[in-house]
Design a protein around this motif. Sequence first.
Motif, PDB file in Angstrom:
ATOM      1  N   MET A   1      22.603 -20.172   8.633  1.00 29.55           N
ATOM      2  CA  MET A   1      23.245 -19.864   9.937  1.00 29.55           C
ATOM      3  C   MET A   1      24.339 -20.520  10.427  1.00 29.55           C
ATOM      4  SD  MET A   1      20.536 -19.028  12.840  1.00 29.55           S
ATOM      5  CE  MET A   1      20.992 -19.161  14.490  1.00 29.55           C
ATOM      6  N   ILE A   2      23.781 -22.039  10.389  1.00 26.52           N
ATOM      7  CA  ILE A   2      24.772 -23.044  10.905  1.00 26.52           C
ATOM      8  C   ILE A   2      26.141 -23.102  10.068  1.00 26.52           C
ATOM      9  CG2 ILE A   2      25.208 -25.217  11.514  1.00 26.52           C
ATOM     10  CD1 ILE A   2      22.505 -25.399  12.823  1.00 26.52           C
ATOM     11  N   ALA A   3      25.575 -23.329   8.663  1.00 25.12           N
ATOM     12  CA  ALA A   3      26.799 -23.402   7.518  1.00 25.12           C
ATOM     13  C   ALA A   3      26.652 -22.100   6.723  1.00 25.12           C
ATOM     14  CB  ALA A   3      26.121 -24.537   6.873  1.00 25.12           C
ATOM     15  N   PRO A   4      27.545 -21.726   5.940  1.00 25.57           N
ATOM     16  CA  PRO A   4      27.394 -20.610   5.184  1.00 25.57           C
ATOM     17  C   PRO A   4      26.273 -20.604   3.970  1.00 25.57           C
ATOM     18  CG  PRO A   4      29.837 -21.554   5.079  1.00 25.57           C
ATOM     19  CD  PRO A   4      28.798 -22.484   5.902  1.00 25.57           C
ATOM     20  N   THR A   5      25.844 -19.324   4.021  1.00 19.61           N
ATOM     21  CA  THR A   5      24.627 -19.194   2.997  1.00 19.61           C
ATOM     22  C   THR A   5      24.991 -18.000   2.412  1.00 19.61           C
ATOM     23  OG1 THR A   5      23.104 -18.068   4.390  1.00 19.61           O
ATOM     24  CG2 THR A   5      22.870 -20.440   4.499  1.00 19.61           C
ATOM     25  N   LYS A   6      24.240 -17.423   1.348  1.00 14.26           N
ATOM     26  CA  LYS A   6      24.099 -16.328   0.584  1.00 14.26           C
ATOM     27  C   LYS A   6      24.116 -15.207   1.667  1.00 14.26           C
ATOM     28  CE  LYS A   6      20.795 -16.858  -2.693  1.00 14.26           C
ATOM     29  NZ  LYS A   6      20.217 -16.602  -3.748  1.00 14.26           N
TER      30      LYS A   6
ATOM     31  N   ALA B   1      28.196 -14.971   5.566  1.00 11.61           N
ATOM     32  CA  ALA B   1      29.478 -15.278   5.192  1.00 11.61           C
ATOM     33  C   ALA B   1      30.231 -16.489   5.800  1.00 11.61           C
ATOM     34  CB  ALA B   1      30.364 -13.962   5.478  1.00 11.61           C
ATOM     35  N   PRO B   2      31.057 -17.193   5.196  1.00 11.76           N
ATOM     36  CA  PRO B   2      31.673 -18.383   5.791  1.00 11.76           C
ATOM     37  C   PRO B   2      32.393 -17.776   7.160  1.00 11.76           C
ATOM     38  CG  PRO B   2      32.157 -18.258   3.336  1.00 11.76           C
ATOM     39  CD  PRO B   2      31.371 -16.895   3.630  1.00 11.76           C
ATOM     40  N   GLN B   3      33.104 -16.969   7.337  1.00  8.88           N
ATOM     41  CA  GLN B   3      33.656 -16.696   8.609  1.00  8.88           C
ATOM     42  C   GLN B   3      32.941 -16.294   9.560  1.00  8.88           C
ATOM     43  OE1 GLN B   3      36.272 -13.217   8.799  1.00  8.88           O
ATOM     44  NE2 GLN B   3      35.606 -12.367   6.816  1.00  8.88           N
ATOM     45  N   ARG B   4      31.301 -16.101   9.360  1.00  7.46           N
ATOM     46  CA  ARG B   4      30.401 -15.863  10.406  1.00  7.46           C
ATOM     47  C   ARG B   4      29.607 -17.107  10.610  1.00  7.46           C
ATOM     48  NH1 ARG B   4      27.027 -11.240  10.537  1.00  7.46           N
ATOM     49  NH2 ARG B   4      27.022 -11.898  12.864  1.00  7.46           N
ATOM     50  N   SER B   5      29.872 -18.340   9.798  1.00 12.46           N
ATOM     51  CA  SER B   5      28.759 -19.249  10.023  1.00 12.46           C
ATOM     52  C   SER B   5      28.973 -19.920  11.371  1.00 12.46           C
ATOM     53  CB  SER B   5      29.003 -20.651   8.965  1.00 12.46           C
ATOM     54  OG  SER B   5      30.031 -21.083   9.059  1.00 12.46           O
ATOM     55  N   LEU B   6      28.137 -20.426  11.941  1.00 13.63           N
ATOM     56  CA  LEU B   6      28.330 -21.156  13.541  1.00 13.63           C
ATOM     57  C   LEU B   6      29.338 -21.997  13.249  1.00 13.63           C
ATOM     58  CD1 LEU B   6      24.617 -21.091  14.799  1.00 13.63           C
ATOM     59  CD2 LEU B   6      26.536 -19.677  15.259  1.00 13.63           C
ATOM     60  N   LEU B   7      29.326 -23.073  12.237  1.00 13.49           N
ATOM     61  CA  LEU B   7      30.480 -24.139  12.054  1.00 13.49           C
ATOM     62  C   LEU B   7      31.795 -23.895  12.227  1.00 13.49           C
ATOM     63  CD1 LEU B   7      28.391 -26.530   9.903  1.00 13.49           C
ATOM     64  CD2 LEU B   7      28.762 -26.931  12.142  1.00 13.49           C
TER      65      LEU B   7
ATOM     66  N   ALA C   1      35.268 -10.054  10.332  1.00 12.73           N
ATOM     67  CA  ALA C   1      33.916  -9.878  10.177  1.00 12.73           C
ATOM     68  C   ALA C   1      33.412  -9.898  11.825  1.00 12.73           C
ATOM     69  CB  ALA C   1      33.184 -11.042   9.775  1.00 12.73           C
ATOM     70  N   PRO C   2      32.571  -8.920  12.229  1.00 19.99           N
ATOM     71  CA  PRO C   2      32.249  -8.873  13.681  1.00 19.99           C
ATOM     72  C   PRO C   2      31.585 -10.063  13.965  1.00 19.99           C
ATOM     73  CG  PRO C   2      31.060  -7.268  12.395  1.00 19.99           C
ATOM     74  CD  PRO C   2      31.955  -7.752  11.473  1.00 19.99           C
ATOM     75  N   VAL C   3      32.032 -10.747  15.191  1.00 21.54           N
ATOM     76  CA  VAL C   3      31.059 -11.544  15.533  1.00 21.54           C
ATOM     77  C   VAL C   3      30.570 -11.328  17.061  1.00 21.54           C
ATOM     78  CG1 VAL C   3      31.247 -14.073  16.695  1.00 21.54           C
ATOM     79  CG2 VAL C   3      32.265 -13.589  14.513  1.00 21.54           C
ATOM     80  N   PRO C   4      29.580 -11.086  17.406  1.00 20.55           N
ATOM     81  CA  PRO C   4      29.091 -10.691  18.832  1.00 20.55           C
ATOM     82  C   PRO C   4      29.038 -11.872  19.677  1.00 20.55           C
ATOM     83  CG  PRO C   4      27.009 -10.705  17.251  1.00 20.55           C
ATOM     84  CD  PRO C   4      28.164 -11.220  16.573  1.00 20.55           C
ATOM     85  N   PHE C   5      29.188 -11.542  20.815  1.00 21.48           N
ATOM     86  CA  PHE C   5      28.845 -12.622  22.030  1.00 21.48           C
ATOM     87  C   PHE C   5      27.875 -13.691  21.702  1.00 21.48           C
ATOM     88  CE2 PHE C   5      28.223 -14.421  26.279  1.00 21.48           C
ATOM     89  CZ  PHE C   5      29.420 -14.931  26.603  1.00 21.48           C
ATOM     90  N   TRP C   6      26.799 -13.187  21.645  1.00 20.07           N
ATOM     91  CA  TRP C   6      25.469 -14.049  21.343  1.00 20.07           C
ATOM     92  C   TRP C   6      25.660 -15.159  20.270  1.00 20.07           C
ATOM     93  CZ3 TRP C   6      22.505 -13.996  17.049  1.00 20.07           C
ATOM     94  CH2 TRP C   6      22.487 -12.974  16.435  1.00 20.07           C
ATOM     95  N   TRP C   7      26.216 -14.700  19.074  1.00 19.78           N
ATOM     96  CA  TRP C   7      26.784 -15.587  18.186  1.00 19.78           C
ATOM     97  C   TRP C   7      27.559 -16.545  18.659  1.00 19.78           C
ATOM     98  CZ3 TRP C   7      23.706 -15.646  14.076  1.00 19.78           C
ATOM     99  CH2 TRP C   7      24.034 -16.277  12.852  1.00 19.78           C
ATOM    100  N   PHE C   8      28.743 -16.250  19.198  1.00 15.71           N
ATOM    101  CA  PHE C   8      29.702 -17.035  19.735  1.00 15.71           C
ATOM    102  C   PHE C   8      29.090 -18.351  20.688  1.00 15.71           C
ATOM    103  CE2 PHE C   8      32.173 -17.727  23.944  1.00 15.71           C
ATOM    104  CZ  PHE C   8      33.102 -18.616  23.445  1.00 15.71           C
ATOM    105  N   VAL C   9      28.145 -17.779  21.527  1.00 15.34           N
ATOM    106  CA  VAL C   9      27.289 -18.747  22.378  1.00 15.34           C
ATOM    107  C   VAL C   9      26.463 -19.608  21.713  1.00 15.34           C
ATOM    108  CG1 VAL C   9      25.490 -19.187  24.119  1.00 15.34           C
ATOM    109  CG2 VAL C   9      27.408 -17.104  24.557  1.00 15.34           C
ATOM    110  N   LEU C  10      25.988 -19.038  20.597  1.00 10.38           N
ATOM    111  CA  LEU C  10      25.203 -19.982  19.640  1.00 10.38           C
ATOM    112  C   LEU C  10      26.077 -21.007  18.956  1.00 10.38           C
ATOM    113  CD1 LEU C  10      22.808 -17.788  17.693  1.00 10.38           C
ATOM    114  CD2 LEU C  10      22.145 -19.533  19.126  1.00 10.38           C
ATOM    115  N   SER C  11      27.216 -20.734  18.483  1.00  6.58           N
ATOM    116  CA  SER C  11      28.200 -21.833  18.052  1.00  6.58           C
ATOM    117  C   SER C  11      28.733 -22.603  19.095  1.00  6.58           C
ATOM    118  CB  SER C  11      29.620 -21.043  17.637  1.00  6.58           C
ATOM    119  OG  SER C  11      30.408 -20.478  18.708  1.00  6.58           O
TER     120      SER C  11
END
Length: 88
Positions: free
Chosen positions: A1-6, A9-15, A49-59
């Motif tokens: 979640m914070i870093a890319p995992t299986k 995807a890297p472009q969706r990780s919080l970092l 890759a879609p990034v919802p607003f709540w994911w942006f807030v988590l970042s």
Amino acid sequence: MIAPTKGIAPQRSLLVIGAQTLQVLDRPMTISQTWTRLREWRASNGHHAPVPFWWFVLSLDVLYALSVVELDRELLTRRRADAAPAGG
């Protein structure tokens, strides 16, 4: 979640979302201004890759926890590298 995992995807990780946010945060901005600039930046740089607003807030939460950004009077700003930690 914070870093890319299986599963993340890297472009969706919080970092990565946080790093992209720092790229567009070149001056103090409201959260909504930053969100708009981030979406524009991602679209113009081929990150579809879609990034919802709540994911942006988590970042933003991750960036705040790392003392990289701060919110002052409803404006999001980068912290200077030489700035003292908040509350101390």
